[in-house]
Motif scaffolding. Structure first.
Motif, PDB file in Angstrom:
ATOM      1  N   ILE A  14       1.682   4.991   0.889  1.00 30.33           N
ATOM      2  CA  ILE A  14       1.200   5.843   1.984  1.00 30.33           C
ATOM      3  C   ILE A  14       1.733   7.267   1.919  1.00 30.33           C
ATOM      4  O   ILE A  14       1.253   8.136   2.637  1.00 30.33           O
ATOM      5  CB  ILE A  14       1.526   5.240   3.364  1.00 30.33           C
ATOM      6  CG1 ILE A  14       3.044   5.186   3.589  1.00 30.33           C
ATOM      7  CG2 ILE A  14       0.882   3.871   3.519  1.00 30.33           C
ATOM      8  CD1 ILE A  14       3.437   4.969   5.031  1.00 30.33           C
TER       9      ILE A  14
ATOM     10  N   TYR B 109       5.875   6.813  10.568  1.00 35.04           N
ATOM     11  CA  TYR B 109       6.303   6.598   9.181  1.00 35.04           C
ATOM     12  C   TYR B 109       7.091   7.791   8.651  1.00 35.04           C
ATOM     13  O   TYR B 109       8.004   7.629   7.846  1.00 35.04           O
ATOM     14  CB  TYR B 109       5.108   6.332   8.268  1.00 35.04           C
ATOM     15  CG  TYR B 109       4.428   5.010   8.511  1.00 35.04           C
ATOM     16  CD1 TYR B 109       5.077   3.805   8.233  1.00 35.04           C
ATOM     17  CD2 TYR B 109       3.124   4.954   9.000  1.00 35.04           C
ATOM     18  CE1 TYR B 109       4.455   2.593   8.442  1.00 35.04           C
ATOM     19  CE2 TYR B 109       2.496   3.739   9.213  1.00 35.04           C
ATOM     20  CZ  TYR B 109       3.164   2.555   8.931  1.00 35.04           C
ATOM     21  OH  TYR B 109       2.539   1.358   9.140  1.00 35.04           O
TER      22      TYR B 109
ATOM     23  N   THR C 268       0.822  -1.205   0.000  1.00 38.23           N
ATOM     24  CA  THR C 268       0.000   0.000   0.000  1.00 38.23           C
ATOM     25  C   THR C 268       0.859   1.260   0.000  1.00 38.23           C
ATOM     26  O   THR C 268       1.700   1.444   0.880  1.00 38.23           O
ATOM     27  CB  THR C 268      -0.913   0.017   1.253  1.00 38.23           C
ATOM     28  OG1 THR C 268      -1.692  -1.179   1.253  1.00 38.23           O
ATOM     29  CG2 THR C 268      -1.800   1.228   1.284  1.00 38.23           C
TER      30      THR C 268
ATOM     31  N   TYR D  73      -1.944   7.845   7.816  1.00 37.74           N
ATOM     32  CA  TYR D  73      -0.634   7.325   8.198  1.00 37.74           C
ATOM     33  C   TYR D  73       0.219   8.353   8.939  1.00 37.74           C
ATOM     34  O   TYR D  73       1.374   8.070   9.273  1.00 37.74           O
ATOM     35  CB  TYR D  73       0.092   6.793   6.960  1.00 37.74           C
ATOM     36  CG  TYR D  73      -0.696   5.677   6.323  1.00 37.74           C
ATOM     37  CD1 TYR D  73      -0.624   4.379   6.812  1.00 37.74           C
ATOM     38  CD2 TYR D  73      -1.572   5.938   5.277  1.00 37.74           C
ATOM     39  CE1 TYR D  73      -1.382   3.359   6.261  1.00 37.74           C
ATOM     40  CE2 TYR D  73      -2.338   4.921   4.716  1.00 37.74           C
ATOM     41  CZ  TYR D  73      -2.242   3.638   5.215  1.00 37.74           C
ATOM     42  OH  TYR D  73      -2.998   2.632   4.673  1.00 37.74           O
TER      43      TYR D  73
END
Length: 170
Positions: free
Chosen positions: A78, A107, A76, A102
């Motif tokens: 992000i 991240y 996925t 996210y």
């Protein structure tokens, strides 16, 4: 083409095939508020944006922005993290953007830290800079966590908007 890997992410060069994701990312509230509306409203416009920006950066400088995907079967996407050489700044500029779902999950630090390692170890960049709006506290917090220090206020673009400049020697 994969360029970096972290515990949870894979960073790869952005391609024309990433246009639907780039369209989504560029139209998030955070992008529009803190980076600016680039008037990219269709997949075709996103593809043109990629061609004229990301692909041109890879060609001109060997680096640019990279799409970040979560390590999983679905991979996925992000967000994006990357490096830009702007004529109006003395040093290569690091930037980042995540989809809202996210943000605040680590991240940003993980991806930006991977890009800083690339800057130093792969592209032999000695100093990294970043610019942000004074009201973009999440970005300022991440830049400080990455070890960048506030230097001064700058007006790097024609719109006369004042931004904060952060710098770090690598």
């Amino acid at each position: 083409m994969q360029i970096a890997e972290t515990n949870r992410l894979i960073l790869s060069k952005i391609t024309i095939g990433d246009a639907p994701f780039i369209l989504e990312l560029m139209n998030t509230p955070g992008w529009i508020k803190y980076i600016g509306d680039r008037n990219v409203k269709t997949v075709e416009q996103a593809a043109t944006y990629i061609q004229n920006n990301q692909l041109k950066c890879y060609e001109d400088f060997e680096f640019g922005y990279y799409i970040a995907r979560i390590k999983s079967k679905s991979m996925t996407p992000i967000g994006s993290f990357g490096l830009l050489k702007r004529d109006t700044l003395d040093h290569v500029d690091i930037g980042f953007s995540l989809l809202p779902d996210y943000e605040g999950l680590g991240y940003g630090f993980e991806g930006a830290n991977a890009v800083m390692r690339l800057a130093k170890n792969t592209f032999n960049i000695k100093t990294i800079s970043a610019i942000t709006l004074a009201e973009n506290q999440p970005s300022i917090h991440l830049l400080e966590k990455l070890g960048l220090s506030y230097q001064k206020r700058v007006k790097p673009f024609d719109n006369d908007e004042e931004l904060l400049l952060f710098v770090k020697d690598l």
